[in-house]
Enzyme design. Sequence first.
Site, PDB file in Angstrom:
ATOM      1  N   ASP A 103       0.792  -1.232   0.000  1.00 18.99           N
ATOM      2  CA  ASP A 103       0.000   0.000   0.000  1.00 18.99           C
ATOM      3  C   ASP A 103       0.823   1.279   0.000  1.00 18.99           C
ATOM      4  OD1 ASP A 103      -2.398  -1.295  -0.157  1.00 18.99           O
ATOM      5  OD2 ASP A 103      -2.786  -1.289   2.000  1.00 18.99           O
ATOM      6  N   HIS A 105      -0.148  -7.977  -0.402  1.00 19.65           N
ATOM      7  CA  HIS A 105      -1.465  -8.598  -0.270  1.00 19.65           C
ATOM      8  C   HIS A 105      -2.268  -8.424  -1.544  1.00 19.65           C
ATOM      9  CE1 HIS A 105      -1.859  -4.381   0.955  1.00 19.65           C
ATOM     10  NE2 HIS A 105      -3.079  -4.433   0.465  1.00 19.65           N
ATOM     11  N   ARG A 153     -19.025  -8.751  -3.334  1.00 19.36           N
ATOM     12  CA  ARG A 153     -18.209  -8.664  -2.116  1.00 19.36           C
ATOM     13  C   ARG A 153     -18.048  -7.199  -1.748  1.00 19.36           C
ATOM     14  NH1 ARG A 153     -12.716  -7.641  -0.940  1.00 19.36           N
ATOM     15  NH2 ARG A 153     -11.591  -9.181   0.329  1.00 19.36           N
TER      16      ARG A 153
END
Length: 604
Positions: free
Chosen positions: A478, A548, A558
């Site tokens: 990130d 990730h 979702r």
Amino acid sequence: GPGGDLPFLGSVLRRAECVRSCEEPRLGAVSRHRAAEEVRADFQRRVPYSYLQRAYIQLNKLEEAANAAHTFFMANPEHMEIQQDLENYKSTSGKVSLIDREARQHMEDYSAGVRHYDKEEYELAIEFLERALKGYYSEDEDCQIMCEGPQRFEEHEYLDYKASLYEAIADHYMQVLACKHDCVRELATRSGRISPIENFLPLHYDYLQFAYYRVGDYVKALECAKSYLLFHPDDEDVLENAGYYEGLLEGAVDPATIKPRKEAKALLRRHRLESHLLQVAAAGLGYTYTEQNYWNRYGPRQDEHSVPSSISSEPEDGPRLSLTKKPMPKPDRELKEGGPLLYSDVKFVYNSQQLNGTQRVLLDNVISEEQCRELHRVASGIMLAGDGYRGKTSPHTPNERFEGATVLKALKYGYEGRVPLKSARLFYDISEKARRIVQSYFLLNSTLYFSYTHLVCRTALSGQQERRNDLSHPIHADNCLLDPEANECWKEPPAYTFRDYSALLYMNADFEGGEFIFTEMDAKTVTASIKPKCGRMISFSSGGENPHGVKAVTKGQRCAVALWFTLDPLYRELERIQADEVIAMLDQEHLGPSEMNINPKDEL
């Protein structure tokens, strides 16, 4: 005395004549080999390979197209469309091994040498690392020569230049010298990156000194150890190794006759002289110059290949190796975890150790089933396709549709009556709850600010789910650019380098696929997999220690609240500040619509 400068200037004129007389016969007219700056920039960014990819597609040459796309992508890792093209090539042609047509051979050899070294294939490691060194010094010579080409005066307009002769010479030469001095950084930097591989050149010698020891060539081991010590004369481990190698050679060879490698000594001497001249010019001629440490070493040395005396036949004082993997940079803050969760209903599930990583936590019951349903109702009323992704409805995969909304947008819709105001306020309140939990659990001694808050849903597109082998969200970090091949994460733009912590709060479980995964820095080895469900929250530090991604959502929708946080108040989320003001005004019941100045942005 008078005329004393003529021999020097005469040699300059003869050199200029020599260069000019060589260039034109061998390279053609100047217009053919001195490109405009815009053209040079395009080649630096590998733009021609983007065109080549399209041309190869038209010719139905998919393998060449894939290699062209990969070559472009290596210099433009943030280019999402090319990344998707590469995934398509892999799925349609089954081609996994792609060729970077602009790869630097010394970099490729170095990487191959390290791979063999990690497998303890020391003879192959020596072969590739020695080849990498040879290539490095050859590339260094080319880099030095290329710096003697035309230069731009950064602080002067050339056409209006009115400096005296020696000022003009000094200005131009300082440009050339700075370029030459920077070759060390240039040769250690992978395509598309700004930051070089730390300690790049010395690492060759560090790997080699231990590899040569393991194959029994103690002379070469000592030679490489001494070469490494030229760059880091205070390195205790290599000093100890060098002493050990000298002991092994005692009686056979005089260790004093084994010298550091000449090319390493010459490069280091030249580099120090360049640095001296640049600093002299900075002090005497008013240049702005800051000397960089090109051979930094971060973190403690890792001795995974040391010889433990208790389980080995090697002597107790055998050599210790500095590395098998590059140590991570020292964090700029002390890493802690295990603080209070603040809310009695929040349930602790797993910590970092149980999730096989660093600075990770998994929690349940952060919000209730009813709050999940209410938040889902809000989402269906306020989300726009492509919100937060520059309007792209399928930014990460063509097989799913992405929709999103911000806190400020939710409050605006609530105030206008398009969604229940209470429900819109819930989005604001639960994100603040998540922030407080993250700040408390990771025992942060300074305030954690919102960097970006995004309610996002990803929906599987019908008819496009058969034989999917892509991810809903590719593996990434990130706050840095993940480079799996180099086992690096480059903390530089376009990454959001100011992000410190991340969290994902899930709203539902009635879909198929969509597991959140952590991986090693190779972006392949999964270290933890988490199945989303209502009220579940995963939080982690935002750096390269936590790559990730999200597995493909193959059926259903979702939804989650994605939160990114920063410890730097300069990077606080602007919409969050506006949302705070809106909440403060809403809490004052006497305020009317005309007094509420809401100016949301669809895209931060």
